[in-house]
Design an enzyme around this catalytic site. Structure first.
Site, PDB file in Angstrom:
ATOM      1  N   THR A   1       0.778  -1.307   0.004  1.00 51.96           N
ATOM      2  CA  THR A   1      -0.050   0.158   0.144  1.00 51.96           C
ATOM      3  C   THR A   1       0.979   1.300  -0.014  1.00 51.96           C
ATOM      4  OG1 THR A   1      -1.830  -1.073   1.194  1.00 51.96           O
ATOM      5  CG2 THR A   1      -1.688   1.406   1.075  1.00 51.96           C
TER       6      THR A   1
ATOM      7  N   SER B   1      -7.102  -1.124  -6.683  1.00 52.38           N
ATOM      8  CA  SER B   1      -6.668  -1.361  -5.109  1.00 52.38           C
ATOM      9  C   SER B   1      -5.194  -1.771  -5.347  1.00 52.38           C
ATOM     10  CB  SER B   1      -7.623  -2.672  -4.668  1.00 52.38           C
ATOM     11  OG  SER B   1      -7.032  -3.042  -3.341  1.00 52.38           O
TER      12      SER B   1
ATOM     13  N   ASN C   1      -4.038  -4.306  -3.965  1.00 53.26           N
ATOM     14  CA  ASN C   1      -4.262  -5.603  -4.197  1.00 53.26           C
ATOM     15  C   ASN C   1      -4.308  -6.163  -5.745  1.00 53.26           C
ATOM     16  OD1 ASN C   1      -3.877  -5.371  -1.466  1.00 53.26           O
ATOM     17  ND2 ASN C   1      -5.575  -6.002  -1.031  1.00 53.26           N
TER      18      ASN C   1
ATOM     19  N   HIS D   1      34.489 -38.623  -7.682  1.00 48.73           N
ATOM     20  CA  HIS D   1      34.907 -38.420  -6.158  1.00 48.73           C
ATOM     21  C   HIS D   1      36.223 -37.763  -6.104  1.00 48.73           C
ATOM     22  CE1 HIS D   1      32.028 -41.591  -4.827  1.00 48.73           C
ATOM     23  NE2 HIS D   1      32.409 -42.195  -6.098  1.00 48.73           N
TER      24      HIS D   1
ATOM     25  N   SER E   1      45.984 -10.825  -6.562  1.00 49.75           N
ATOM     26  CA  SER E   1      46.652 -10.653  -5.013  1.00 49.75           C
ATOM     27  C   SER E   1      47.260  -9.237  -4.916  1.00 49.75           C
ATOM     28  CB  SER E   1      47.467 -11.645  -5.134  1.00 49.75           C
ATOM     29  OG  SER E   1      48.231 -11.680  -3.382  1.00 49.75           O
ATOM     30  N   SER E   2      46.916  -8.886  -3.654  1.00 53.97           N
ATOM     31  CA  SER E   2      47.814  -7.496  -3.122  1.00 53.97           C
ATOM     32  C   SER E   2      49.172  -7.703  -2.748  1.00 53.97           C
ATOM     33  CB  SER E   2      46.947  -6.941  -2.406  1.00 53.97           C
ATOM     34  OG  SER E   2      47.021  -7.306  -0.961  1.00 53.97           O
TER      35      SER E   2
ATOM     36  N   LYS F   1      49.693 -13.363  -9.811  1.00 56.44           N
ATOM     37  CA  LYS F   1      48.792 -14.342  -9.331  1.00 56.44           C
ATOM     38  C   LYS F   1      47.431 -13.778 -10.010  1.00 56.44           C
ATOM     39  CE  LYS F   1      46.774 -17.029  -5.531  1.00 56.44           C
ATOM     40  NZ  LYS F   1      45.470 -16.802  -5.664  1.00 56.44           N
TER      41      LYS F   1
ATOM     42  N   GLU G   1      34.019 -17.299  -9.448  1.00 56.81           N
ATOM     43  CA  GLU G   1      33.762 -17.120  -8.158  1.00 56.81           C
ATOM     44  C   GLU G   1      32.605 -15.983  -8.005  1.00 56.81           C
ATOM     45  OE1 GLU G   1      38.405 -17.022  -6.558  1.00 56.81           O
ATOM     46  OE2 GLU G   1      37.330 -15.200  -6.712  1.00 56.81           O
TER      47      GLU G   1
END
Length: 475
Positions: free
Chosen positions: A99, A138, A140, A186, A316-317, A322, A329
């Site tokens: 609403t 409305s 809704n 596996h 990498s820092s 790298k 990710e």
């Protein structure tokens, strides 16, 4: 800042003079400082479209003055263009089943329509947010209908990027068709597989995801406009329901239709849970693919190193040189969020009571986020990861040739016991399976060439079957 005083049945409240919203919006802002996130811009556009169609319909059936209708429609068109996004200030998650959002938009349109009619925003508004902008409506039926329109738009974009991802996976399937590598179960060496077969499997699952989503979103073409508060259609005439849906079809080009049972569509939200579940399944599959790519590209010197992902940024820092698999990710993280969103949507859908599910805001917020982040994520996954993948062909082949896993291909020709003996020696000494077979006379060079052929090991054909019939050497 200068203020004006506005009143409702709860009392008076100060409203900033430069605000186009009014007192109900101000109360909602005060009541719901929850996420800090505002309404998704596409949902605002969809609601504005409905308000425009409602104003036009109400004028045509003789309920709304034509000049007021024109002013509301002009204001709604401006809102569709994003001109008043900064005036839609209620939090994305709110009590009241939406609403507050509906009234925020009603108030902005009413005050802007007043300004268009009078040439100034000052003075008592000649356009009522409730009586005229919200006429025949409305919260809704307006908000769910707007959600359906928004999701149809967003689903179209998601399906487009999924099609592109599928195309790229098929390209890689063909490109890597002759790259032999070790399959793993596996996380242990199993039997050989072609890299193209792995990517072909990814293409298949994404195609199923696309089909699931396209099928699920079709039900969004069924809407509830004209159902008003609980699906009985109170305060909305039959001719209003007929005309407004025609206008929405004209504006959107979607094959919209009103639900057969307006009470059902008003109180039940299973459409959202079904669509969300297809997004969750997609997220699970994308995350699995991302996991595989990170494993296959791991190393490069101490991991699998079977594929190379495009280098997108330094990783990498502290460690020079790298490079991390940042695109897979982020695909993982997007997937986790979508899976969590689906759980929230399920809980909210279950929490409905009687004629209305008041948990709509959190359902909608999570569903819109899932569509948005999946669309963005699949785009970068396809463009910045899949398209640029290359295979380390020789390394893949070396791993196959040095693996004991290929003894499984020899097993039918020499028997399980002999194959086990070969595997045990190969593991203990490092001598290749091929060399042991030749030394012990289990199989000839010609037979091994057939059995250990790339295609034969990964897609058994006639040559292997003929050989199996003639030369089963089980002692």
């Amino acid at each position: 800042m200068k203020y004006r005083i506005e009143s409702d049945f709860l009392g008076d409240k100060q409203i900033p003079n430069n605000a186009y919203y009014s007192i109900q919006t101000a109360r909602a802002v005060e009541n719901f400082p929850i996420t800090g996130e505002k309404t998704h811009p596409e949902l605002i556009r969809s609601i504005a479209l409905i308000k425009k169609a409602a104003a036009k319909t109400n004028a045509e059936i003789g309920l709304l003055d034509e000049s007021v209708s024109i002013a509301i429609r002009k204001a709604a068109e401006e809102m569709e263009l994003g001109m008043w996004d900064n005036q839609i200030v209620v939090d994305a998650i709110q009590g009241g089943a939406g609403t507050s959002l509906n009234m925020n938009i009603n108030e902005v349109l009413a005050n802007r329509a007043h300004e268009l009619l009078k040439g100034t925003k000052e003075g008592q508004s000649v356009v009522s947010a409730n009586t005229q902008v919200n006429m025949s409506q409305s919260t809704n039926d307006v908000i769910p209908t707007a959600v359906h329109l928004t999701l149809l738009n967003m689903a179209g974009r998601l399906c487009a990027v999924l099609k592109r991802l599928h195309e790229q996976l098929v390209i890689k399937e063909n490109e890597f068709d002759d790259v032999i590598k070790m399959g793993r179960t596996h996380l242990q060496d199993a039997i050989p597989i072609r890299l193209g077969q792995e990517f072909g499997a990814y293409a298949c699952v994404i195609k199923r995801d696309l089909n699931r989503i396209e099928k699920a979103v079709q039900q969004l073409n069924t809407i509830s406009i004209g159902a008003t508060a609980i699906g009985t259609g109170l305060n909305a005439r039959g001719d209003y329901r007929e005309k407004i849906i025609d206008y929405l079809i004209e504006e959107t080009n979607y094959p919209l239709e009103n639900a057969e049972n307006l009470v059902d569509i008003t109180q039940n939200t299973d459409r959202y849970t079904e669509i969300s579940s297809t997004l969750k399944i997609l997220a699970i599959n994308l995350s699995k693919i991302a996991n595989d790519l990170r494993l296959l590209a791991s190393g490069p010197l101490t991991g699998f190193n079977e594929i190379n992902l495009p280098a997108r940024q330094p990783g990498s820092s502290i460690m020079p040189g790298k490079v991390n698999p940042v695109i897979p990710e982020v695909m993982n993280q997007i997937s986790f969020q979508v899976i969590g969103n689906d759980h929230t949507i399920s809980l909210a859908s279950e929490a409905g009571q009687l004629e209305l599910n008041v948990m709509g805001p959190v359902m909608v917020s999570n569903l819109l986020q899932s569509f948005a982040i999946l669309t963005n994520g699949v785009h970068v996954f396809s463009a910045f990861a899949i398209e640029g993948i290359t295979a380390n062909v020789e390394h893949c082949r070396e791993l196959v040739e040095s693996s004991v896993g290929i003894v499984t291909a020899i097993n039918p020709h020499v028997g399980y016991e002999v194959a086990s003996k070969i595997a045990k020696e190969a593991l203990a000494t490092g001598v290749s399976v091929r060399s042991i077979c030749l030394r012990e006379g289990y199989l000839s060079e010609k037979e091994l060439d057939i059995i250990l052929d790339t295609k034969e090991m990964t897609e058994p054909g006639i040559a292997g079957l003929e050989l199996l019939r003639k030369t089963v050497r089980i002692s």
